[in-house]
Design a protein around this motif. Structure first.
Motif, PDB file in Angstrom:
ATOM      1  N   UNK A 115       0.838  -1.197   0.000  1.00  0.00           N
ATOM      2  CA  UNK A 115       0.000   0.000   0.000  1.00  0.00           C
ATOM      3  C   UNK A 115       0.878   1.254   0.000  1.00  0.00           C
ATOM      4  N   UNK A 116       2.184   1.077  -0.276  1.00  0.00           N
ATOM      5  CA  UNK A 116       3.086   2.220  -0.380  1.00  0.00           C
ATOM      6  C   UNK A 116       2.764   3.025  -1.638  1.00  0.00           C
ATOM      7  N   UNK A 117       2.906   4.338  -1.548  1.00  0.00           N
ATOM      8  CA  UNK A 117       2.656   5.154  -2.734  1.00  0.00           C
ATOM      9  C   UNK A 117       3.828   5.133  -3.708  1.00  0.00           C
ATOM     10  N   UNK A 118       5.005   4.666  -3.251  1.00  0.00           N
ATOM     11  CA  UNK A 118       6.161   4.588  -4.155  1.00  0.00           C
ATOM     12  C   UNK A 118       7.105   3.501  -3.668  1.00  0.00           C
ATOM     13  N   UNK A 119       7.700   2.791  -4.631  1.00  0.00           N
ATOM     14  CA  UNK A 119       8.679   1.743  -4.362  1.00  0.00           C
ATOM     15  C   UNK A 119      10.004   2.179  -4.981  1.00  0.00           C
ATOM     16  N   UNK A 120      11.046   2.266  -4.170  1.00  0.00           N
ATOM     17  CA  UNK A 120      12.342   2.764  -4.665  1.00  0.00           C
ATOM     18  C   UNK A 120      13.358   1.631  -4.657  1.00  0.00           C
ATOM     19  N   UNK A 121      13.767   1.218  -5.862  1.00  0.00           N
ATOM     20  CA  UNK A 121      14.760   0.148  -6.005  1.00  0.00           C
ATOM     21  C   UNK A 121      16.150   0.764  -6.071  1.00  0.00           C
ATOM     22  N   UNK A 122      17.056   0.217  -5.274  1.00  0.00           N
ATOM     23  CA  UNK A 122      18.455   0.651  -5.316  1.00  0.00           C
ATOM     24  C   UNK A 122      19.367  -0.562  -5.390  1.00  0.00           C
ATOM     25  N   UNK A 123      20.438  -0.441  -6.140  1.00  0.00           N
ATOM     26  CA  UNK A 123      21.433  -1.514  -6.250  1.00  0.00           C
ATOM     27  C   UNK A 123      22.750  -0.964  -5.732  1.00  0.00           C
ATOM     28  N   UNK A 124      23.115  -1.340  -4.540  1.00  0.00           N
ATOM     29  CA  UNK A 124      24.338  -0.831  -3.919  1.00  0.00           C
ATOM     30  C   UNK A 124      25.503  -1.753  -4.266  1.00  0.00           C
ATOM     31  N   UNK A 125      26.061  -1.547  -5.463  1.00  0.00           N
ATOM     32  CA  UNK A 125      27.145  -2.394  -5.947  1.00  0.00           C
ATOM     33  C   UNK A 125      27.774  -1.720  -7.160  1.00  0.00           C
ATOM     34  N   UNK A 126      29.017  -2.056  -7.439  1.00  0.00           N
ATOM     35  CA  UNK A 126      29.686  -1.533  -8.618  1.00  0.00           C
ATOM     36  C   UNK A 126      28.910  -1.960  -9.863  1.00  0.00           C
ATOM     37  N   UNK A 127      28.602  -0.997 -10.712  1.00  0.00           N
ATOM     38  CA  UNK A 127      27.794  -1.276 -11.895  1.00  0.00           C
ATOM     39  C   UNK A 127      26.323  -0.986 -11.701  1.00  0.00           C
ATOM     40  N   UNK A 128      25.896  -0.763 -10.447  1.00  0.00           N
ATOM     41  CA  UNK A 128      24.525  -0.366 -10.168  1.00  0.00           C
ATOM     42  C   UNK A 128      23.496  -1.295 -10.782  1.00  0.00           C
ATOM     43  N   UNK A 129      22.442  -0.698 -11.329  1.00  0.00           N
ATOM     44  CA  UNK A 129      21.330  -1.484 -11.860  1.00  0.00           C
ATOM     45  C   UNK A 129      21.658  -2.170 -13.181  1.00  0.00           C
ATOM     46  N   UNK A 130      22.804  -1.858 -13.794  1.00  0.00           N
ATOM     47  CA  UNK A 130      23.143  -2.555 -15.037  1.00  0.00           C
ATOM     48  C   UNK A 130      23.412  -4.032 -14.792  1.00  0.00           C
ATOM     49  N   UNK A 131      23.628  -4.410 -13.542  1.00  0.00           N
ATOM     50  CA  UNK A 131      23.810  -5.819 -13.211  1.00  0.00           C
ATOM     51  C   UNK A 131      22.479  -6.555 -13.134  1.00  0.00           C
ATOM     52  N   UNK A 132      21.395  -5.798 -13.040  1.00  0.00           N
ATOM     53  CA  UNK A 132      20.094  -6.387 -12.750  1.00  0.00           C
ATOM     54  C   UNK A 132      19.099  -6.269 -13.900  1.00  0.00           C
ATOM     55  N   UNK A 133      19.209  -5.257 -14.729  1.00  0.00           N
ATOM     56  CA  UNK A 133      18.137  -4.876 -15.649  1.00  0.00           C
ATOM     57  C   UNK A 133      17.877  -5.918 -16.745  1.00  0.00           C
ATOM     58  N   UNK A 134      16.746  -5.750 -17.449  1.00  0.00           N
ATOM     59  CA  UNK A 134      16.332  -6.721 -18.455  1.00  0.00           C
ATOM     60  C   UNK A 134      16.987  -6.578 -19.809  1.00  0.00           C
ATOM     61  N   UNK A 135      17.883  -5.597 -19.974  1.00  0.00           N
ATOM     62  CA  UNK A 135      18.644  -5.377 -21.217  1.00  0.00           C
ATOM     63  C   UNK A 135      17.781  -4.928 -22.398  1.00  0.00           C
ATOM     64  N   UNK A 136      16.540  -4.503 -22.160  1.00  0.00           N
ATOM     65  CA  UNK A 136      15.712  -3.984 -23.244  1.00  0.00           C
ATOM     66  C   UNK A 136      16.241  -2.602 -23.629  1.00  0.00           C
ATOM     67  N   UNK A 137      16.655  -2.450 -24.878  1.00  0.00           N
ATOM     68  CA  UNK A 137      17.386  -1.259 -25.318  1.00  0.00           C
ATOM     69  C   UNK A 137      16.668  -0.615 -26.505  1.00  0.00           C
ATOM     70  N   UNK A 138      15.702   0.235 -26.203  1.00  0.00           N
ATOM     71  CA  UNK A 138      14.868   0.866 -27.222  1.00  0.00           C
ATOM     72  C   UNK A 138      15.213   2.347 -27.354  1.00  0.00           C
ATOM     73  N   UNK A 139      15.301   2.811 -28.585  1.00  0.00           N
ATOM     74  CA  UNK A 139      15.498   4.240 -28.825  1.00  0.00           C
ATOM     75  C   UNK A 139      14.174   4.976 -28.627  1.00  0.00           C
TER      76      UNK A 139
END
Length: 615
Positions: A115-139
C-alpha cells in the motif's frame, strides 16, 4: 576489479563521477578515454560478474529453490548483491494508504500487496542497476522528445531526436544490441551494420504474432543489449570513436574478451562471458585501461562542496568501511547516482549560497518524478498443451515485442488517453523454478500423485504473459524531498516520496488489460482470472517498474528547469547530471539506452567546455 581506497585518492581530479551504472559507467568511459583524470565514487561494494555470477547453477542448488526473499526479491541468483526495494541502514519514507496520514518507513517487497505510494529500487554495488536490468534497449523516437507539441501535455525536451541519434549509434555499437529495422512510426531505425541479428522467435511468440496480425497489432524483433554474435570489434569501435584512434583501439581490445550469448541462463544473474551489457564488463574495463580512471567503492556521497564563487569544488562522502567522513576535490562533478539519489545529494548540499539545495534556484530539484506505467495479464493457451520436449533456449527476455501502434488514433483524439505503451511477451518452457505450478488446480480441479505429474506435463509451457510498459506524463503531485528528521546510518537525511498516477496513466493501464485479453482470446486461450478494466486497480505501484526518471529536469529556461540541454546545471556550470534525472518525459521505451546516449552527449560537451577553459 582493481580499486583504490580513500587513502589513495589523488589530491584533485578533472572530474568526479558519482555512480557507476549506466550513467556513471558511460560518463566515466567517455571522459577517461578522452584523457580526463576521473574518479568514480560508488556507494556499494566492489562486484565482478566474471568471478561472482552463478550463471549455470540450478534452482535446487539454492535455498528455497531460488525463490525471492526480502533480501533477494528477484530470487536467490539475482545479481543484486546489496540492494532491492529496501536497503539495510538506508531507509526512505512513503505514504501508506492503509495506515492513515503521516510518513512511514518503506518496508514492502511485494508489489501485489503493497500500500506504499512509491517503491524505490536501489542496487548498492559496482555497476549499479546494469547488473540487474532486463537489457531492453529501445530508442526514443521523434515524438517522444516533443510530446507537448503533439497533445499539449507534459514538457518538451530542449533538443530533438536528431541531436541524440548519433549518440544512440555510438552506444549501440559499443554495448552491442540485437534487433531489426522495421521502418515503423516513432520506432527509430538504426544505421545499417550497427544492430546485431536477433535470435529466432520462440514457438509461443510466433503464436502471439499470428494472433496479433489479425488484430493489426505489430509484433517485431525486440532490441536487447545482448550479443547474439561476437562483435566486429574493429567496425564497432570505429563507429564509437571515429576521431579517437587510441580510444577505438582500447575498446576493440576490450570487445575481444566478450563472447556471444550461450542462450542458457538469465542475464539477471550477471554474465561471466560478458555477452550482456553490464557497466562492470563493458564500460569500466576499457576506461580503466587508459590509466585515467580510479574507482572508489563503499563511498556514500553526502554532498557536493562549493567555493565562494559558487562553483563545485568536490564532494564529501562517508567511507562506509571506516565510518569516516572524507573529501575529494574535482574540477567538475558529474552526478550519475540515479534520479532520486542525485536529487537527494543536491538537496542535501546546502550552503549560504544555496540555502534550498544546490542547483535549485528554480525549485525543481526532486520534482516531476516519473516511472513507467505497468500492468500485465496471463493467459492459458490450449494449443501449447502437451507439447513434446524441445529446445527453447534463448535470451532471458523476449525475442519479439509489440511497439506502440496507435499514434494516428491518438493524434486524431480518438482515444481516451494521450500516450502509448509497448507489450513485452513472456512464456515458454524455461527451466522450472519455485512455484512453477502454483494455481494449477483452477485448470485441473485438483490432482495428486501420478495425475498431478500428468497435469504438470500437460500444462507446462502453455501459459503466456503479456506485460504493458507505458508512458507517464510528469505531474506536480509526484516528487521526492528530503525528510526534515529522518537520517540514514551515516547521518545523511533521507528522501520521502509523493507520487500520484493521473487519469491518463490509469486509462492507459485499462486499455492494456483490454488489449491483452483480446490477444489471448484470439489465440484460443483463457485469461487466468479476469482482465482488470478499472485502471486504478490495474496499474502497478509507482516505482515498481524501476524506470525512475525526472527529478533534475532539463529545459530551455532556467526558471523552470534544473539543467540545460547538455545536462549542465544552470546555477553551477561545472556540475552535470547524467542519469535519468534530466528526463522531462518518460516514453514507453525503457530509459537505459537513452540515459547512456544522453550521458555521452553531455560528457562530450563537458570535455569541450574544459578544453575551452570555461570549466
Amino acid at each position: 576489479m582493481p580499486l583504490i581506497t580513500s587513502s589513495k585518492t589523488k589530491p584533485e581530479y578533472d572530474v568526479l563521477v558519482v555512480g557507476s551504472g549506466a550513467a556513471g559507467g558511460q560518463s566515466a568511459y567517455v571522459l577517461a578515454t578522452a584523457g580526463a583524470k576521473v574518479l568514480i565514487l560508488e556507494a556499494g561494494r566492489n562486484y565482478d560478474p566474471v568471478s561472482e555470477t552463478p550463471m549455470l547453477n540450478l534452482p535446487d542448488q539454492a535455498p528455497l529453490r531460488g525463490a525471492g526473499t526480502p533480501h533477494k526479491p528477484f530470487g536467490f541468483y539475482d545479481a543484486t548483491v546489496d540492494g532491492g526495494w529496501t536497503v539495510p541502514k538506508e531507509p526512505y519514507l512513503v505514504r501508506r494508504s492503509r495506515r492513515g496520514p503521516g510518513w512511514y518507513e518503506a518496508s514492502d517487497i511485494s508489489l501485489s500487496t503493497t500500500d506504499q505510494n512509491f517503491m524505490w529500487w536501489r542496487a548498492r554495488m559496482l555497476g549499479g542497476r546494469t547488473n540487474h536490468w532486463g537489457r531492453i534497449a529501445l530508442r526514443m523516437g521523434p515524438y517522444d522528445f516533443k510530446p507537448r507539441g503533439r497533445d499539449g501535455l507534459g514538457i518538451d525536451w530542449p533538443f530533438e531526436y536528431a541531436d541524440l541519434a548519433p549518440y544512440y549509434d555510438k552506444v549501440e555499437a559499443l554495448i552491442g544490441v540485437y534487433g531489426t529495422n522495421e521502418g515503423l512510426e516513432n520506432t527509430p531505425d538504426s544505421p545499417a551494420g550497427i544492430l546485431l541479428p536477433p535470435p529466432k522467435p520462440r514457438a509461443y511468440e510466433l503464436l502471439i504474432q499470428k494472433a496479433c496480425s489479425g488484430l493489426k497489432i505489430p509484433v517485431i524483433p525486440a532490441h536487447l543489449a545482448i550479443l547474439s554474435q561476437k562483435q566486429d570489434a574493429q567496425k564497432a569501435s570505429a563507429i564509437a570513436h571515429p576521431n579517437n584512434p587510441e580510444a577505438a583501439r582500447r575498446l576493440a581490445d576490450s570487445m575481444q574478451s566478450r563472447l556471444a550469448c550461450l542462450w542458457a541462463t538469465s542475464c539477471g544473474r550477471g554474465c561471466a562471458v560478458k555477452a550482456n551489457y553490464q557497466s562492470t564488463t563493458v564500460h569500466l574495463p576499457p576506461a580503466m585501461a587508459t590509466g585515467n580512471l580510479d574507482i572508489l567503492t563503499d563511498a556514500m556521497v553526502r554532498e557536493i562542496t562549493v567555493g565562494k564563487d559558487g562553483k563545485a569544488t568536490g564532494v564529501t562522502y562517508v567511507d562506509k568501511k571506516t565510518g569516516k567522513e572524507m573529501k575529494v576535490k574535482g574540477r567538475a562533478v558529474v552526478l550519475a547516482a540515479s534520479g532520486c539519489e542525485s536529487a537527494r545529494i543536491l538537496l542535501n548540499s546546502k550552503s549560504s549560497l544555496f540555502p534550498n539545495g544546490l542547483a535549485n534556484s528554480s525549485g525543481k530539484v526532486g520534482r516531476y518524478l516519473m516511472d513507467t506505467v505497468g500492468t500485465d495479464l496471463t493467459g492459458q493457451i490450449p494449443a501449447l498443451e502437451n507439447c513434446p520436449p524441445y529446445n527453447e533456449d534463448g535470451a532471458s527476455e523476449m525475442h519479439l515485442y509489440t511497439p506502440w501502434w496507435l499514434y494516428k488514433q491518438q493524434l486524431a483524439h480518438k482515444m481516451d488517453f494521450p500516450r502509448g505503451y509497448h507489450i513485452e511477451l513472456g512464456g515458454g518452457r524455461r527451466l522450472p523454478g519455485a512455484g512453477e505450478f502454483d494455481g494449477l488446480e483452477q485448470f485441473t480441479g485438483g490432482s495428486y500423485g501420478k495425475k498431478l505429474k500428468e497435469d504438470a506435463r500437460r500444462y507446462y509451457g502453455s501459459f503466456i504473459n503479456l506485460a504493458g510498459r507505458g508512458e507517464m506524463i510528469p505531474n506536480e503531485d509526484s516528487f521526492c524531498e528530503v525528510d526534515p528528521d529522518k537520517k540514514d546510518a551515516w547521518g545523511i537525511p533521507v528522501l520521502r516520496f509523493h507520487f500520484k498516477w493521473s487519469s491518463h496513466e490509469e486509462k492507459q493501464a485499462a486499455h492494456m488489460q483490454k488489449t491483452f485479453a483480446q490477444i489471448i482470446d484470439s489465440m484460443g486461450g483463457k485469461v487466468v482470472g479476469a482482465p482488470q478494466l478499472d485502471g486504478k486497480k490495474a496499474i502497478a505501484p509507482g516505482g515498481s517498474i524501476i524506470h525512475e526518471v525526472g527529478t533534475t529536469c532539463m529545459g530551455a529556461d532556467r526558471k523552470s528547469s534544473v539543467l540545460n540541454q547538455y545536462c549542465q546545471a544552470w546555477d553551477v556550470k561545472n556540475l552535470f547530471v547524467t542519469d535519468g534525472g534530466p528526463f522531462v518525459s518518460n516514453a514507453d521505451k525503457n530509459p537505459t539506452l537513452t540515459i547512456m546516449a544522453n550521458a555521452w552527449r553531455a560528457c562530450d560537451y563537458l570535455l569541450d567546455e574544459m578544453k575551452k577553459g570555461n570549466i
